[in-house]
Motif scaffolding. Structure first.
Motif, PDB file in Angstrom:
ATOM      1  N   GLN A 262       0.844  -1.199   0.000  1.00  0.00           N
ATOM      2  CA  GLN A 262       0.000   0.000   0.000  1.00  0.00           C
ATOM      3  C   GLN A 262       0.871   1.237   0.000  1.00  0.00           C
ATOM      4  O   GLN A 262       1.971   1.235   0.547  1.00  0.00           O
ATOM      5  N   LYS A 263       0.322   2.321  -0.586  1.00  0.00           N
ATOM      6  CA  LYS A 263       1.084   3.558  -0.690  1.00  0.00           C
ATOM      7  C   LYS A 263       0.240   4.730  -0.208  1.00  0.00           C
ATOM      8  O   LYS A 263      -0.873   4.929  -0.712  1.00  0.00           O
ATOM      9  N   PRO A 264       0.736   5.496   0.754  1.00  0.00           N
ATOM     10  CA  PRO A 264      -0.012   6.694   1.153  1.00  0.00           C
ATOM     11  C   PRO A 264       0.146   7.803   0.121  1.00  0.00           C
ATOM     12  O   PRO A 264       1.044   7.745  -0.720  1.00  0.00           O
ATOM     13  N   GLU A 265      -0.693   8.825   0.197  1.00  0.00           N
ATOM     14  CA  GLU A 265      -0.531   9.988  -0.688  1.00  0.00           C
ATOM     15  C   GLU A 265       0.687  10.800  -0.239  1.00  0.00           C
ATOM     16  O   GLU A 265       1.048  10.756   0.941  1.00  0.00           O
ATOM     17  N   PHE A 266       1.317  11.529  -1.113  1.00  0.00           N
ATOM     18  CA  PHE A 266       2.514  12.331  -0.811  1.00  0.00           C
ATOM     19  C   PHE A 266       3.508  11.549   0.049  1.00  0.00           C
ATOM     20  O   PHE A 266       3.849  11.956   1.174  1.00  0.00           O
ATOM     21  N   PRO A 267       3.970  10.399  -0.469  1.00  0.00           N
ATOM     22  CA  PRO A 267       4.769   9.477   0.363  1.00  0.00           C
ATOM     23  C   PRO A 267       6.093  10.054   0.841  1.00  0.00           C
ATOM     24  O   PRO A 267       6.669   9.558   1.806  1.00  0.00           O
ATOM     25  N   GLN A 268       6.563  11.148   0.208  1.00  0.00           N
ATOM     26  CA  GLN A 268       7.844  11.740   0.630  1.00  0.00           C
ATOM     27  C   GLN A 268       7.736  12.481   1.961  1.00  0.00           C
ATOM     28  O   GLN A 268       8.751  12.834   2.552  1.00  0.00           O
ATOM     29  N   PHE A 269       6.478  12.732   2.416  1.00  0.00           N
ATOM     30  CA  PHE A 269       6.327  13.503   3.659  1.00  0.00           C
ATOM     31  C   PHE A 269       6.006  12.627   4.874  1.00  0.00           C
ATOM     32  O   PHE A 269       5.850  13.142   5.984  1.00  0.00           O
ATOM     33  N   VAL A 270       5.901  11.326   4.692  1.00  0.00           N
ATOM     34  CA  VAL A 270       5.530  10.438   5.801  1.00  0.00           C
ATOM     35  C   VAL A 270       6.595  10.464   6.904  1.00  0.00           C
ATOM     36  O   VAL A 270       6.292  10.736   8.077  1.00  0.00           O
ATOM     37  N   THR A 271       7.851  10.195   6.540  1.00  0.00           N
ATOM     38  CA  THR A 271       8.916  10.165   7.548  1.00  0.00           C
ATOM     39  C   THR A 271       9.112  11.540   8.203  1.00  0.00           C
ATOM     40  O   THR A 271       9.134  11.627   9.439  1.00  0.00           O
ATOM     41  N   PRO A 272       9.213  12.638   7.430  1.00  0.00           N
ATOM     42  CA  PRO A 272       9.375  13.948   8.075  1.00  0.00           C
ATOM     43  C   PRO A 272       8.258  14.286   9.073  1.00  0.00           C
ATOM     44  O   PRO A 272       8.532  14.839  10.133  1.00  0.00           O
ATOM     45  N   LEU A 273       7.008  13.932   8.751  1.00  0.00           N
ATOM     46  CA  LEU A 273       5.907  14.224   9.678  1.00  0.00           C
ATOM     47  C   LEU A 273       5.998  13.342  10.918  1.00  0.00           C
ATOM     48  O   LEU A 273       5.739  13.791  12.039  1.00  0.00           O
ATOM     49  N   GLY A 274       6.398  12.094  10.720  1.00  0.00           N
ATOM     50  CA  GLY A 274       6.555  11.174  11.859  1.00  0.00           C
ATOM     51  C   GLY A 274       7.629  11.647  12.828  1.00  0.00           C
ATOM     52  O   GLY A 274       7.485  11.516  14.046  1.00  0.00           O
ATOM     53  N   ILE A 275       8.699  12.221  12.303  1.00  0.00           N
ATOM     54  CA  ILE A 275       9.807  12.685  13.159  1.00  0.00           C
ATOM     55  C   ILE A 275       9.306  13.754  14.141  1.00  0.00           C
ATOM     56  O   ILE A 275       9.620  13.729  15.335  1.00  0.00           O
ATOM     57  N   ALA A 276       8.484  14.692  13.629  1.00  0.00           N
ATOM     58  CA  ALA A 276       7.988  15.790  14.482  1.00  0.00           C
ATOM     59  C   ALA A 276       7.133  15.276  15.635  1.00  0.00           C
ATOM     60  O   ALA A 276       7.047  15.915  16.690  1.00  0.00           O
ATOM     61  N   MET A 277       6.509  14.115  15.469  1.00  0.00           N
ATOM     62  CA  MET A 277       5.638  13.577  16.517  1.00  0.00           C
ATOM     63  C   MET A 277       6.401  13.230  17.797  1.00  0.00           C
ATOM     64  O   MET A 277       5.808  13.035  18.849  1.00  0.00           O
ATOM     65  N   TYR A 278       7.727  13.154  17.689  1.00  0.00           N
ATOM     66  CA  TYR A 278       8.546  12.823  18.865  1.00  0.00           C
ATOM     67  C   TYR A 278       8.998  14.062  19.632  1.00  0.00           C
ATOM     68  O   TYR A 278       9.636  13.955  20.676  1.00  0.00           O
ATOM     69  N   ASP A 279       8.708  15.250  19.117  1.00  0.00           N
ATOM     70  CA  ASP A 279       9.162  16.484  19.759  1.00  0.00           C
ATOM     71  C   ASP A 279       8.209  16.897  20.887  1.00  0.00           C
ATOM     72  O   ASP A 279       7.422  17.830  20.740  1.00  0.00           O
ATOM     73  N   HIS A 280       8.275  16.147  21.971  1.00  0.00           N
ATOM     74  CA  HIS A 280       7.465  16.488  23.162  1.00  0.00           C
ATOM     75  C   HIS A 280       8.196  16.002  24.406  1.00  0.00           C
ATOM     76  O   HIS A 280       9.169  15.268  24.314  1.00  0.00           O
ATOM     77  N   ASP A 281       7.691  16.400  25.589  1.00  0.00           N
ATOM     78  CA  ASP A 281       8.367  16.029  26.856  1.00  0.00           C
ATOM     79  C   ASP A 281       8.379  14.534  27.083  1.00  0.00           C
ATOM     80  O   ASP A 281       7.430  13.852  26.745  1.00  0.00           O
TER      81      ASP A 281
END
Ligand SMILES: Nc1ncnc2c1ncn2[C@@H]1O[C@H](COP(=O)(O)OP(=O)(O)OP(=O)(O)O)[C@@H](O)[C@H]1O
Ligand SMILES: [Mg+2]
Length: 281
Positions: A262-281
């Protein structure tokens, strides 16, 4: 056994929203200066991407610049990476009207402590407090909400295969193949420079012709993945990364793999968006 499919609707909605603002000098909505924002930085072979999410992990803003400061997932030009990142940070702060204080980065799996340190140093030198360095496929799997299954990230210079079981990364493989190899094949076929081939590869009007030429590269990528890893055939297989931006990519890839990927839309942005999810306490 049938490959289990996941529902990518939530992920696709976020990706679509992110795609509407990326590199536009607009944010999804107005920001309150007291809000905590989450910042992700992906130092890729092909581009450096900065993503901003709110505390609910909703995309707010994004920007990227193409670069040559990273090779095979490793930072090779420290100063250039820092300069690009500083520009992206300044631009983001202007659009959002707030200072971005913290950020997270990522490295390909199994690249070691050296890589973690360099990525952390780039992020800090650009003026962020670097909270965490995660591994790229884990960031992608977090964004896609995959607990068990395989994430295949085909970027500019690398193909990473990561097998997850109940939220744990069980096996990783990193191969030096990616979108750049498609570009080289096109350059050879048409006797043109790699810059011209790169533009041709992304030209939507030429997609059918281009894909017929790069199809063997896609089949080869799937063979590499198939021979090097033991993918659980009943769990989901998700392909991400910029190189898969062809309508027929997943069909071709799945055929060789003998599994329905399976392929998500705009697949080049999956990893960059996932990285930001870790920026919390
Ligand atoms: N529309 C498109 N059609 C075909 N290929 C594309 C398209 N857009 C981007 N690519 C290709 O995707 C690749 C970049 O993907 P991505 O942004 O995921 O890589 P990266 O994260 O910078 O690199 P890596 O993960 O290898 O370090 C490049 O080879 C680029 O040519
Ligand atoms: Mg990448």
């Amino acid at each position: 056994m049938e490959t289990r499919q996941v529902n990518l609707e939530d992920a696709n909605q976020q990706l679509r929203q992110f795609a509407t603002v990326v590199n536009t000098d607009h944010a999804v909505r107005q920001i309150d200066s007291r809000e905590h924002l989450r910042v992700g930085i992906d130092l890729g072979t092909s581009s450096i991407v900065l993503t901003v999410l709110d505390t609910e992990n909703r995309p707010l803003y994004g920007a990227f610049e193409y670069d040559h400061a990273v090779r095979d997932g490793i930072v090779v030009n420290f100063m250039e990476s820092v300069e690009i990142l500083k520009r992206l940070k300044t631009k983001a702060e202007k659009v959002l009207g707030t200072v971005l204080k913290t950020a997270c980065g990522a490295i390909p799996p199994d690249t070691g402590d050296g890589a973690t340190k360099i990525v952390g140093n780039v992020i800090e030198a650009a003026g962020f407090d670097c909270r965490q360095i995660v591994d790229e496929p884990t960031a992608a799997a977090t964004f896609l909400q995959i607990e068990s299954g395989t994430v295949i990230d085909i970027g500019g210079g690398t193909t990473g295969v990561s097998i997850f079981s109940q939220g744990k990364l069980m096996e990783v493989l990193d191969e030096a193949t990616g979108g750049f190899h498609m570009t080289l094949v096109l350059a050879g076929y048409f006797h043109i420079s790699s810059e011209e081939a790169e533009a041709l590869k992304r030209d939507p009007k030429r997609e059918t012709e281009v894909f017929s030429i790069v199809r063997p590269v896609v089949e080869k990528m799937a063979m590499i993945v198939l021979n090097a890893t033991k993918i659980p055939t009943n769990e989901p297989v998700i392909v991400v990364g910029g190189a898969i931006n062809f309508t027929d990519f997943v069909t071709t890839f799945s055929k060789t793999l003998k599994m329905l990927a399976q392929k998500p839309e705009f697949p080049q942005f999956v990893t960059p968006l996932g990285i930001a999810m870790y920026d919390h306490d």
